[in-house]
Enzyme design. Structure first.
Site, PDB file in Angstrom:
ATOM      1  N   GLY A 139       2.639  -8.401  -3.662  1.00 42.81           N
ATOM      2  CA  GLY A 139       3.547  -8.035  -4.753  1.00 42.81           C
ATOM      3  C   GLY A 139       3.242  -8.730  -6.054  1.00 42.81           C
ATOM      4  O   GLY A 139       3.085  -8.091  -7.099  1.00 42.81           O
ATOM      5  N   ASP A 160      -6.650 -13.554   0.764  1.00 45.72           N
ATOM      6  CA  ASP A 160      -5.713 -12.657   1.444  1.00 45.72           C
ATOM      7  C   ASP A 160      -6.369 -12.167   2.728  1.00 45.72           C
ATOM      8  O   ASP A 160      -7.586 -11.945   2.754  1.00 45.72           O
ATOM      9  CB  ASP A 160      -5.342 -11.465   0.560  1.00 45.72           C
ATOM     10  CG  ASP A 160      -4.057 -10.790   0.998  1.00 45.72           C
ATOM     11  OD1 ASP A 160      -3.092 -10.790   0.208  1.00 45.72           O
ATOM     12  OD2 ASP A 160      -4.019 -10.255   2.123  1.00 45.72           O
ATOM     13  N   SER A 167       4.569   0.431   3.397  1.00 46.58           N
ATOM     14  CA  SER A 167       5.700  -0.244   2.756  1.00 46.58           C
ATOM     15  C   SER A 167       5.273  -1.080   1.560  1.00 46.58           C
ATOM     16  O   SER A 167       6.112  -1.495   0.761  1.00 46.58           O
ATOM     17  CB  SER A 167       6.425  -1.140   3.774  1.00 46.58           C
ATOM     18  OG  SER A 167       5.587  -2.190   4.205  1.00 46.58           O
ATOM     19  N   LEU A 169       3.338   0.017  -0.905  1.00 41.14           N
ATOM     20  CA  LEU A 169       3.028   0.838  -2.079  1.00 41.14           C
ATOM     21  C   LEU A 169       4.182   0.945  -3.062  1.00 41.14           C
ATOM     22  O   LEU A 169       3.983   1.350  -4.210  1.00 41.14           O
ATOM     23  CB  LEU A 169       2.591   2.230  -1.619  1.00 41.14           C
ATOM     24  CG  LEU A 169       1.368   2.263  -0.687  1.00 41.14           C
ATOM     25  CD1 LEU A 169       0.995   3.699  -0.348  1.00 41.14           C
ATOM     26  CD2 LEU A 169       0.184   1.533  -1.310  1.00 41.14           C
ATOM     27  N   GLN A 170       5.386   0.562  -2.639  1.00 39.77           N
ATOM     28  CA  GLN A 170       6.544   0.619  -3.523  1.00 39.77           C
ATOM     29  C   GLN A 170       6.459  -0.419  -4.632  1.00 39.77           C
ATOM     30  O   GLN A 170       7.106  -0.297  -5.664  1.00 39.77           O
ATOM     31  CB  GLN A 170       7.801   0.438  -2.655  1.00 39.77           C
ATOM     32  CG  GLN A 170       9.061   0.005  -3.353  1.00 39.77           C
ATOM     33  CD  GLN A 170       9.385  -1.467  -3.071  1.00 39.77           C
ATOM     34  OE1 GLN A 170       8.533  -2.231  -2.621  1.00 39.77           O
ATOM     35  NE2 GLN A 170      10.615  -1.850  -3.348  1.00 39.77           N
ATOM     36  N   ARG A 171       5.601  -1.448  -4.459  1.00 43.46           N
ATOM     37  CA  ARG A 171       5.559  -2.520  -5.454  1.00 43.46           C
ATOM     38  C   ARG A 171       4.156  -3.073  -5.691  1.00 43.46           C
ATOM     39  O   ARG A 171       3.903  -3.660  -6.738  1.00 43.46           O
ATOM     40  CB  ARG A 171       6.469  -3.681  -5.011  1.00 43.46           C
ATOM     41  CG  ARG A 171       6.033  -4.343  -3.728  1.00 43.46           C
ATOM     42  CD  ARG A 171       7.114  -5.169  -3.078  1.00 43.46           C
ATOM     43  NE  ARG A 171       6.664  -5.765  -1.819  1.00 43.46           N
ATOM     44  CZ  ARG A 171       6.573  -5.110  -0.673  1.00 43.46           C
ATOM     45  NH1 ARG A 171       6.881  -3.833  -0.617  1.00 43.46           N
ATOM     46  NH2 ARG A 171       6.157  -5.713   0.421  1.00 43.46           N
ATOM     47  N   ASP A 228       4.303 -15.650  -0.027  1.00 44.30           N
ATOM     48  CA  ASP A 228       5.621 -15.154   0.370  1.00 44.30           C
ATOM     49  C   ASP A 228       6.217 -15.955   1.517  1.00 44.30           C
ATOM     50  O   ASP A 228       7.080 -15.468   2.231  1.00 44.30           O
ATOM     51  CB  ASP A 228       5.537 -13.669   0.760  1.00 44.30           C
ATOM     52  CG  ASP A 228       4.593 -13.435   1.940  1.00 44.30           C
ATOM     53  OD1 ASP A 228       3.982 -14.410   2.425  1.00 44.30           O
ATOM     54  OD2 ASP A 228       4.464 -12.274   2.379  1.00 44.30           O
ATOM     55  N   CYS A 286      11.432 -11.033   1.965  1.00 41.64           N
ATOM     56  CA  CYS A 286      11.582  -9.737   1.306  1.00 41.64           C
ATOM     57  C   CYS A 286      11.609  -8.610   2.330  1.00 41.64           C
ATOM     58  O   CYS A 286      12.242  -7.573   2.118  1.00 41.64           O
ATOM     59  CB  CYS A 286      10.440  -9.515   0.314  1.00 41.64           C
ATOM     60  SG  CYS A 286      10.550 -10.557  -1.158  1.00 41.64           S
ATOM     61  N   CYS A 437      18.302  -6.180  15.318  1.00 38.61           N
ATOM     62  CA  CYS A 437      18.230  -6.025  13.859  1.00 38.61           C
ATOM     63  C   CYS A 437      16.971  -5.230  13.546  1.00 38.61           C
ATOM     64  O   CYS A 437      16.597  -4.335  14.306  1.00 38.61           O
ATOM     65  CB  CYS A 437      18.241  -7.383  13.166  1.00 38.61           C
ATOM     66  SG  CYS A 437      16.865  -8.464  13.601  1.00 38.61           S
TER      67      CYS A 437
END
Length: 479
Positions: A139, A160, A167, A169-171, A228, A286, A437
């Site tokens: 992100g 990395d 999931s 690709l939204q950010r 993160d 996140c 959950c």
């Protein structure tokens, strides 16, 4: 009356209020009034001994109460108290300016920089000679990588080991749909080279560890933290202090972000702000709490801006300042930071002189192998079998209502984790209970809470609804 600003991560305990007005003559009295009004927030702010937790900072207006009179700091009139918890982003070490020239193509490319008096030819050559390490291509790393390449930073090391998932690709705008399943390193490097083929990309297909961090980071002038998780964040901080490299910090959660520059020109390090990490699982990631897709773009661009300013030696950096951004109210706030002379890493008499085991420091333990026979757990196939047989048991979904709308297991009862204490008297202590959950972390907390309150037959659905989608019903969407 004083106004206490509630960060996003703690609003689940204050009925989603972003601020609470309380009375009190001192900061301590105001915080006690807050916990009296909202008892469930107390364990997140105070230890069992009543002391403020080390991973929670409290500011009166823009001053850290640790450097005032702590919780005895007087309140005078209408003042603002900020709770700032950790959220589960020319310099010392920059090489001497090398002999370098800009080609005609580069002059055309950077022309809008070259006509800035603060940059010019000399500044652009500094950028060309600079070496920046980027921890993470997710992100925060996405906008950072794009803008460092576009600015003409000559060498960028990217650390990395993840692959591109839908999931992301939204950010994570450095990756595209065609990159699904690719290593983020390769995807990010291709995009950065497409923006600027003059940039050298060093790829490190590995996680940053105590064994490799100093060796990887020693060749770079500046380190930009796009991590993160807390173990890597403390590792990056300590490595930067030991190597005398600036640490350009950013972090994001839901609608809030933070940015600063640590370990730079005698300023504070990350440990001066947060001496110790929060207990594992207390601060949601996140993946659990969500994040506005645009937010990492804002914080990542701030990190890129600070990096370029440090390289150029212009302007005023965020050293000694914590910049806080709230996207919902579209407000920036700034808090003062001070170097802690007793800091174990950057203080006057440091006790941390080499990298340590950061998983252990943050209380992270490898999860033991889980089998169907493991006590206190149950897998998705077993739950499906119980449902098919019509067994008498209660399946509790401890996610939030908005998650329940995305995907659910038939027959489950929604009781969000934050509301569970209020519903204990509605549950049979002798009942067979299964909690779930999204992935298993929050439901484990629910299991622990139920056991502490006398419930005898409680199990956690390992892997949560994601495992249900993988093992039982692929039509249930994953998020």
């Amino acid at each position: 009356m004083a106004k206490i600003l509630i960060p996003t991560a703690l609003r689940q305990f204050t009925e989603q209020k972003d601020s609470v007005e309380v009375s009190g003559s001192t900061v301590g009295e105001a915080l006690n009034a807050l916990t009296a009004q909202y008892p469930n927030i107390k364990k997140n702010l105070f230890t069992d001994q009543g002391k403020l937790r080390s991973f929670v900072n409290v500011y009166l207006n823009d001053e850290d109460i640790r450097y005032l009179d702590k919780d005895a700091t007087k309140l005078e009139g209408s003042e603002t108290i900020s709770i700032v918890p950790s959220i589960a982003g020319g310099a010392a070490g920059i090489a001497e300016l090398e002999t370098a020239e800009l080609s005609n193509e580069e002059i055309a490319r950077y022309s809008r920089h070259l006509i800035l008096p603060e940059v010019g030819m000399e500044g652009q050559v500094k950028l060309k000679n600079a070496k920046v390490a980027m921890i993470g291509a997710g992100g925060l790393g996405a906008p950072l990588g794009l803008y460092l390449a576009a600015a003409g930073v000559g060498r960028v090391g990217v650390v990395d080991f993840d692959v591109v998932d839908a999931s992301n690709l939204q950010r994570q705008v450095i990756h595209g749909t065609n990159d699904l399943g690719r290593k983020k390193l390769d995807s990010a490097a291709d995009r950065m080279r497409d923006i600027n083929p003059n940039v050298r990309i060093d790829k490190f297909d590995t996680g940053l560890t105590s064994e490799n961090a100093l060796e990887i980071l020693k060749d770079y002038d500046i380190v930009v933290d796009g991590t993160d998780n807390f173990p890597t964040r403390y590792l990056v901080n300590d490595a930067c202090v030991l190597l005398k490299r600036p640490n350009v910090y950013g972090s994001i959660f839901r609608f809030e972000g933070q940015a600063s520059v640590f370990a730079y020109e005698g300023g504070p390090c990350y440990r001066c702000l947060y001496p110790e990490p929060p207990p594992p699982g207390l601060v949601p990631s996140c993946a659990e709490g969500g994040v506005l897709g645009i937010l990492p773009g804002i914080i990542g661009v701030i990190q890129a801006t600070e990096t370029v300013k440090i390289i150029l030696g212009v302007g005023e950096t965020l050293r000694g300042r914590l910049l806080m951004y709230d996207a919902l109210t579209m407000r920036f706030r700034e808090l003062k930071l001070q170097r802690d002379r007793n800091c174990p890493v950057c203080g006057d008499h440091p006790t941390v002189t080499k990298l340590i085991d950061y998983q252990e420091f943050c209380g992270v333990r490898p999860a033991p192998p889980q089998t169907a026979a493991t006590e206190g757990v149950i897998d998705a196939r077993e739950v499906k079998a119980k449902l098919d047989r019509g067994d008498d048991f209660v399946l509790i979904d401890v996610r939030e209502p908005y998650e329940y709308q995305i995907a659910r297991i038939p027959g489950s009862v929604l009781i969000p984790l934050g509301d569970l204490p209020k519903h204990l008297n509605e549950l049979n202590h002798e009942a067979d209970i299964v909690a779930h959950c999204k992935s298993g972390a929050r439901s484990q907390k629910a299991v622990d809470l139920l056991k502490q309150n006398g419930f005898k037959h409680v199990r956690n659905l390992t892997g949560g609804i994601l495992a249900w989608s993988d093992q039982v019903d692929p039509s249930v969407p994953k998020y």
